[in-house]
Write a protein that holds these residues in place. Sequence first.
Motif, mmCIF file in Angstrom:
data_model
loop_
_atom_site.group_PDB
_atom_site.id
_atom_site.type_symbol
_atom_site.label_atom_id
_atom_site.label_comp_id
_atom_site.label_asym_id
_atom_site.label_seq_id
_atom_site.Cartn_x
_atom_site.Cartn_y
_atom_site.Cartn_z
ATOM 1 N N GLU A 1 10.638 6.020 -1.254
ATOM 2 C CA GLU A 1 9.495 6.675 -1.890
ATOM 3 C C GLU A 1 9.162 7.994 -1.193
ATOM 4 O OE1 GLU A 1 4.963 5.761 -3.434
ATOM 5 O OE2 GLU A 1 6.189 4.091 -2.718
ATOM 6 N N ASP B 1 1.193 19.090 -1.670
ATOM 7 C CA ASP B 1 0.618 19.853 -2.786
ATOM 8 C C ASP B 1 -0.289 20.979 -2.295
ATOM 9 O OD1 ASP B 1 1.968 18.241 -4.575
ATOM 10 O OD2 ASP B 1 0.209 17.025 -5.095
ATOM 11 N N ALA C 1 9.404 11.792 -2.761
ATOM 12 C CA ALA C 1 8.248 12.686 -2.681
ATOM 13 C C ALA C 1 8.600 14.008 -1.992
ATOM 14 C CB ALA C 1 7.105 11.996 -1.937
ATOM 15 N N SER D 1 0.830 -1.203 0.000
ATOM 16 C CA SER D 1 0.000 0.000 0.000
ATOM 17 C C SER D 1 0.867 1.255 0.000
ATOM 18 C CB SER D 1 -0.919 0.014 1.228
ATOM 19 O OG SER D 1 -1.625 1.232 1.284
ATOM 20 N N HIS D 2 0.610 2.119 -0.946
ATOM 21 C CA HIS D 2 1.366 3.371 -1.062
ATOM 22 C C HIS D 2 0.542 4.546 -0.527
ATOM 23 C CE1 HIS D 2 4.499 1.546 -3.713
ATOM 24 N NE2 HIS D 2 3.527 0.658 -3.839
ATOM 25 N N ASN D 3 -0.478 4.254 0.281
ATOM 26 C CA ASN D 3 -1.378 5.288 0.788
ATOM 27 C C ASN D 3 -0.661 6.356 1.598
ATOM 28 O OD1 ASN D 3 -3.531 4.053 -0.411
ATOM 29 N ND2 ASN D 3 -4.336 3.150 1.459
ATOM 30 N N ALA E 1 1.065 8.701 -0.718
ATOM 31 C CA ALA E 1 0.068 9.473 -1.469
ATOM 32 C C ALA E 1 -0.529 10.573 -0.600
ATOM 33 C CB ALA E 1 -1.034 8.537 -1.982
ATOM 34 N N GLU E 2 -0.809 10.261 0.667
ATOM 35 C CA GLU E 2 -1.356 11.277 1.565
ATOM 36 C C GLU E 2 -0.326 12.355 1.884
ATOM 37 O OE1 GLU E 2 -3.003 9.107 4.865
ATOM 38 O OE2 GLU E 2 -4.594 8.261 3.615
ATOM 39 N N TYR E 3 0.938 11.964 1.998
ATOM 40 C CA TYR E 3 2.009 12.947 2.209
ATOM 41 C C TYR E 3 2.065 13.910 1.024
ATOM 42 C CZ TYR E 3 6.570 15.089 2.449
ATOM 43 O OH TYR E 3 7.582 16.015 2.453
ATOM 44 N N LYS E 4 2.040 13.351 -0.193
ATOM 45 C CA LYS E 4 2.092 14.182 -1.403
ATOM 46 C C LYS E 4 0.881 15.110 -1.487
ATOM 47 C CE LYS E 4 4.542 10.952 -4.438
ATOM 48 N NZ LYS E 4 4.385 10.120 -5.632
ATOM 49 N N GLU E 5 -0.277 14.601 -1.130
ATOM 50 C CA GLU E 5 -1.490 15.413 -1.164
ATOM 51 C C GLU E 5 -1.355 16.622 -0.234
ATOM 52 O OE1 GLU E 5 -6.272 15.025 -0.135
ATOM 53 O OE2 GLU E 5 -5.069 13.217 -0.345
#
Length: 115
Positions: A78, A30, A82, A18-20, A23-27
């Motif tokens: 990862e 951003d 990021a 799971s890369h969640n 992904a949440e860090y990137k969100e």
Amino acid sequence: MYFIVPELSPDLKSTYASHNAVAEYKEAKDLGIETVPVLVGPVSYLLLSKLAKGVDKSFSPLSLLEKIIPVYKEVLAEFKAAGATWVQFDEPTLVLDLESHQLRPTLVLADVLLI
């Protein structure tokens, strides 16, 4: 509170499923919000897991440390890609009265996980 407890066995094949978290860090990044990702550390992950059915009670979950470290390295890489400059590992089991063989792995983890 309900959560799924990993079940471990000597033939564990550990993968980054799971890369969640990244992904949440990137969100957040951003949106202009700098966060510090927090992960359960590998020692606590293993010590808080349970043995799979049929696994001998003498089996030590810490014997799987070398199998899960590559996954932790993959996750850290990862996060680094990021833009994370810091990732915090929580190791709640280190406040317990552990035996020396249970503490020994923590002494080498910092060097192994630095990227």
